[in-house]
Scaffold this active site. Structure first.
Site, PDB file in Angstrom:
ATOM      1  N   SER A  64       0.851  -1.178   0.000  1.00 53.33           N
ATOM      2  CA  SER A  64       0.000   0.000   0.000  1.00 53.33           C
ATOM      3  C   SER A  64       0.890   1.232   0.000  1.00 53.33           C
ATOM      4  CB  SER A  64      -0.884   0.018   1.248  1.00 53.33           C
ATOM      5  OG  SER A  64      -1.754  -1.097   1.272  1.00 53.33           O
ATOM      6  N   ALA A 117      -6.577   2.631   1.653  1.00 57.43           N
ATOM      7  CA  ALA A 117      -7.993   2.891   1.913  1.00 57.43           C
ATOM      8  C   ALA A 117      -8.175   3.489   3.304  1.00 57.43           C
ATOM      9  CB  ALA A 117      -8.790   1.589   1.790  1.00 57.43           C
ATOM     10  N   HIS A 154     -10.783  -3.779  -3.892  1.00 55.51           N
ATOM     11  CA  HIS A 154     -10.753  -4.867  -4.868  1.00 55.51           C
ATOM     12  C   HIS A 154     -12.105  -4.976  -5.601  1.00 55.51           C
ATOM     13  CE1 HIS A 154      -6.834  -5.646  -3.391  1.00 55.51           C
ATOM     14  NE2 HIS A 154      -7.181  -6.310  -2.311  1.00 55.51           N
TER      15      HIS A 154
END
Length: 283
Positions: A64, A117, A154
């Site tokens: 990430s 996120a 996703h």
């Protein structure tokens, strides 16, 4: 007598998702040769990979963007392999339409505290109370009432509506309005101790694998659909197109700016511990 050295083993760790499978199809299939290197693919979910990167476990790893400041001493980012939300991104969803002000009392599921996120969510609304739930169980947690809302990543970004959930905010849309830039989500990191020559050579192999997939889209999609967790061919094609595209070959100046801005904002908000200057290999 000198014994000829064999190929150097490079573990390439990435998520078992359609977009990553598409990205690495060229190398995994052997269509893109890797002379001098034996590439071993390791499949783990992104939060597991983020945690492994803290220990420098794999030579190359998906990570990430949020995780980069924590691993920057060991890794640099490859200039290829980006997953960027071009005006779209992780979606906060609920069972019923939920105005943002109702979130002050809500319990929100996130797929991991090192995910992009999570960082985007906290930049959008810093006071949210979050709980970590595996990404593929978040919709179940929302449906059961275990949490009031959840951040979907996703393939869930494509399917939540038909499953009866309601969007509260698309964090990619919010970020685009805030900055005019794409939302940086994931990248590929390469361990610095490989040395500059190997780093550059492996960077080229991964870029060529992505290029091969884009140029042989049908075959790469056939491979990727096996990792789509129930996506139809049309959905897999759409999902891959969202996150594997020309931007994946090269972040581009605005993509590299977006990564730096995203992390700087996290530092300014007190979410990240320190500011880092992001280094891109192969730019």
């Amino acid at each position: 007598m000198r014994v000829a050295a064999g190929p150097r083993t490079i573990r390439v760790a990435h998520s078992p998702d359609a977009d990553d499978a598409f990205m690495f199809y060229g190398l995994a299939s052997g269509a893109v040769p890797s002379p001098g290197y034996e590439l071993v693919h390791v499949l783990q979910d992104i939060e597991t990979l983020n945690r492994a990167a803290l220990e420098g476990t794999y030579e190359v790893t998906a990570c990430s963007i949020h995780a980069y400041p924590y691993i920057a001493d060991r890794y640099a980012l490859l200039n290829s392999g980006a997953s960027m939300g071009e005006g779209y991104g992780p979606v906060l969803v609920a069972r019923e339409p939920l105005p943002p002000e109702a979130l002050d009392r809500a319990r929100v599921a996130v797929p991991g505290t090192m995910t992009s996120a999570y960082l985007a969510l906290k930049l959008w609304r810093p006071t949210l109370a979050t709980v970590t739930v595996p990404f593929d169980h978040i919709l179940d947690a929302v449906a059961s009432g275990e949490v009031d809302a959840g951040v979907i990543i996703h393939e869930g970004q494509l399917t939540y509506g038909e499953l009866g959930f309601h969007a509260v905010v698309d964090l990619g849309v919010w970020w685009k309005r805030e900055t005019g830039l794409p939302l940086p989500l994931g990248g590929n990191a390469i361990r610095r101790d490989l040395g500059s020559t190997a780093m550059a050579e492996v960077a080229t192999l991964i870029r060529e694998s992505i290029r091969h997939g884009l140029e042989h889209r049908g075959l790469a999609l056939d491979h990727a659909q096996g990792y789509g967790r129930g996506l139809t061919r049309e959905q897999a094609d759409r999902f891959v197109g969202m996150y594997v595209n020309p931007r994946t070959l090269d972040y581009g100046p605005d993509g590299r700016e977006a990564v730096q801005r995203f992390l700087d904002r996290g530092t300014e908000a007190g979410i990240l511990p320190r500011r880092v200057r992001v280094e891109f290999v192969g730019a």
